[in-house]
Design a protein around this motif. Structure first.
Motif, short mmCIF file in Angstrom:
data_model
loop_
_atom_site.label_atom_id
_atom_site.label_comp_id
_atom_site.label_asym_id
_atom_site.label_seq_id
_atom_site.Cartn_x
_atom_site.Cartn_y
_atom_site.Cartn_z
N VAL A 154 0.86 -1.18 0.00
CA VAL A 154 0.00 0.00 0.00
C VAL A 154 0.89 1.23 0.00
O VAL A 154 1.73 1.39 0.91
N ASP A 155 0.75 2.04 -1.02
CA ASP A 155 1.59 3.23 -1.18
C ASP A 155 3.07 2.87 -1.09
O ASP A 155 3.87 3.53 -0.40
N ASN A 156 3.42 1.76 -1.77
CA ASN A 156 4.80 1.27 -1.89
C ASN A 156 5.39 0.74 -0.58
O ASN A 156 6.59 0.48 -0.50
N LEU A 157 4.55 0.56 0.43
CA LEU A 157 5.00 -0.02 1.69
C LEU A 157 4.45 -1.44 1.82
O LEU A 157 3.27 -1.69 1.55
N LEU A 158 5.29 -2.37 2.23
CA LEU A 158 4.88 -3.76 2.41
C LEU A 158 4.02 -3.87 3.66
O LEU A 158 4.42 -3.43 4.74
N ILE A 159 2.82 -4.46 3.52
CA ILE A 159 1.87 -4.59 4.62
C ILE A 159 1.78 -6.06 5.03
O ILE A 159 1.66 -6.95 4.18
N SER A 160 1.81 -6.31 6.31
CA SER A 160 1.78 -7.69 6.82
C SER A 160 0.44 -8.35 6.52
O SER A 160 -0.63 -7.78 6.75
N THR A 161 0.51 -9.58 6.00
CA THR A 161 -0.68 -10.41 5.79
C THR A 161 -0.46 -11.79 6.40
O THR A 161 -0.88 -12.80 5.85
N GLU A 162 0.22 -11.82 7.54
CA GLU A 162 0.51 -13.08 8.22
C GLU A 162 -0.79 -13.84 8.53
O GLU A 162 -1.87 -13.24 8.62
N PRO A 163 -0.71 -15.17 8.71
CA PRO A 163 -1.92 -15.98 8.92
C PRO A 163 -2.82 -15.51 10.06
O PRO A 163 -4.03 -15.71 10.02
N ASN A 164 -2.27 -14.88 11.10
CA ASN A 164 -3.11 -14.43 12.21
C ASN A 164 -3.70 -13.04 11.98
O ASN A 164 -4.35 -12.49 12.85
N THR A 165 -3.47 -12.47 10.79
CA THR A 165 -4.01 -11.15 10.46
C THR A 165 -5.40 -11.29 9.86
O THR A 165 -5.60 -12.07 8.93
N ALA A 166 -6.36 -10.55 10.39
CA ALA A 166 -7.72 -10.56 9.84
C ALA A 166 -7.72 -9.86 8.48
O ALA A 166 -7.32 -8.70 8.37
N ILE A 167 -8.16 -10.59 7.46
CA ILE A 167 -8.15 -10.07 6.09
C ILE A 167 -9.58 -9.90 5.60
O ILE A 167 -10.40 -10.82 5.68
N ARG A 168 -9.87 -8.71 5.10
CA ARG A 168 -11.16 -8.43 4.46
C ARG A 168 -10.89 -7.71 3.15
O ARG A 168 -10.12 -6.76 3.10
N TRP A 169 -11.54 -8.14 2.09
CA TRP A 169 -11.32 -7.54 0.77
C TRP A 169 -9.83 -7.54 0.40
O TRP A 169 -9.30 -6.58 -0.13
N LEU A 170 -9.16 -8.65 0.75
CA LEU A 170 -7.77 -8.88 0.42
C LEU A 170 -6.82 -7.88 1.07
O LEU A 170 -5.69 -7.67 0.60
N MET A 171 -7.25 -7.27 2.19
CA MET A 171 -6.42 -6.32 2.92
C MET A 171 -6.66 -6.49 4.41
O MET A 171 -7.76 -6.88 4.83
N PRO A 172 -5.65 -6.20 5.27
CA PRO A 172 -5.91 -6.17 6.72
C PRO A 172 -7.03 -5.18 7.04
O PRO A 172 -7.16 -4.14 6.38
N LEU A 173 -7.81 -5.50 8.05
CA LEU A 173 -9.01 -4.72 8.36
C LEU A 173 -8.79 -3.21 8.41
O LEU A 173 -9.56 -2.46 7.78
N PRO A 174 -7.81 -2.70 9.13
CA PRO A 174 -7.68 -1.23 9.22
C PRO A 174 -7.51 -0.57 7.86
O PRO A 174 -7.95 0.56 7.65
#
Length: 377
Positions: free
Chosen positions: A114-134
């Protein structure tokens, strides 16, 4: 509004960075890649709708069924991954997907930027619409794709009965246009955007759709009636105001092909995105030019329009709208996709000036009439 789409390892594209405008016209030879651009957008939108909490891109869904992973990976590079990036005015998002099973009907999310920054999508991260919730709940890119309305070239033909669902299910006309009559039934009293109004016609959606259909087909009229005891409506049309309303199969085929496009354009609201394939199907040249002008006017009203077309008349309608100052030339993007086996799928992009003139005319770009005329002379 979306400003760019990036594709990597997707179908015919090794790498593609394609600018988008308020109105984007995709054209070119069969197999050149223009449909693949549309499919990438639709796959994301479909995944958000039908696999909201999933971690994979849905490839074989109810709206767009492309098959398995092998069918969507670039065949030249033999990679097992692909990426789709979308940039809006406020945000840049890039999803990277990887597979261990080429026969799977979805491909797993591997990495998110997101905006050229790597965002964590580790298995314990809640994913909605292919992105972490926040990120997901405040993403302009996700919001834009939620408002994508796709009308495929394979539109529903003349039918006696069309589906009628609860009103919320008629926010769109359906990717085959099958929900257009139901939308008109539920939202017929909505007021159309003032910039699109036919001023000699009442401003409600139903009356404006009637007025525009008459603009394309003089004497045309329509009637939408719910069927008692059945979740359906009937659409009746006539091509002459002196005749009775008839079943759609007994009037010109072009009427039923254009009807869902007119409904979608007039029902769209600012912030919506309309993706329309081959609006010219079954229309004579004058009507093709007129739909080009209406597409440009809709884009000027604040709706993003992406269309695929093989019609120089549609293109000329857009050029006329620009010349008549209905849409700024800077809001138009044109991309021509040529199919050249063995060469990268990279489109050529003529620019338009304020008088609707193009700064280049690529080989194969709406020049067949000139070739034929030269042989006839």
């Amino acid at each position: 509004m979306l400003r760019e789409i990036h594709l990597s390892g997707f179908k015919c594209f090794d790498t593609l960075n394609l600018p988008l405008g308020r109105l984007t016209l995709l054209t070119g030879q069969n197999g050149g890649g223009k449909s693949s651009v549309i499919q990438a957008l639709v796959l994301l939108s479909q995944t958000f709708t039908y696999q909201e909490w999933g971690r994979s891109l849905l490839l074989d869904g109810p709206e767009l069924a492309l098959g398995n992973v092998t069918d969507v990976l670039n065949q030249e590079t033999a990679r097992d991954s692909l990426a789709v990036g979308i940039s809006s005015d406020e945000q840049k998002v890039k999803w990277s997907f990887k597979t261990n099973d080429r026969h799977a009907l979805s491909i797993e999310l591997e990495q998110l930027e997101v905006d050229n920054l790597l965002i964590s999508t580790e298995p314990n991260t809640a994913i909605r619409w292919l992105m972490p919730l926040p990120y997901a709940e405040n993403s302009p890119v996700v919001n834009a794709l939620h408002h994508l309305n796709w009308i495929t070239a394979e539109r529903a033909g003349p039918r006696e009965l069309l589906p009628l669902r609860i009103s919320n299910d008629h926010a769109r006309v359906g990717h085959h246009g099958e929900l257009a009559a139901g939308l008109l039934y539920w939202r017929g009293q909505d007021v159309v955007d003032s910039s699109l109004l036919l001023h000699d016609t009442p401003p409600t959606l139903f009356n404006q759709v009637r007025g525009y259909m008459q603009r394309f087909f003089p004497g045309c009229d329509l009637r939408v009636t719910p069927i008692d005891g059945v979740s359906a409506v009937s659409l009746r049309l006539r091509s002459d105001n002196r005749s009775d309303f008839q079943r759609p199969q007994n009037v010109g085929f072009g009427l039923t092909q254009l009807f869902p496009i007119i409904v979608s354009l007039l029902a769209a609201q600012g912030g919506d995105m309309l993706v329309i394939e081959n609006p010219e199907v079954h229309l004579h040249p004058y009507a093709q030019q007129e739909i080009g002008m209406l597409l440009a006017e809709t884009a000027a009203s604040g709706v993003q329009v992406i269309l695929e077309t093989h019609s120089d008349h549609v293109l000329n309608g857009i050029r006329l709208a620009v010349k008549q100052r209905k849409l700024p030339a800077t809001d138009v993007r044109i991309h021509f996709f040529a199919h050249r086996p063995g060469q990268p799928a990279i489109p050529e992009s003529p620019a338009m000036d304020d008088d609707g003139r193009l700064n280049s005319w690529p080989e194969g770009f709406f020049d067949q009439f000139d070739f034929a005329l030269a042989k006839l002379m």
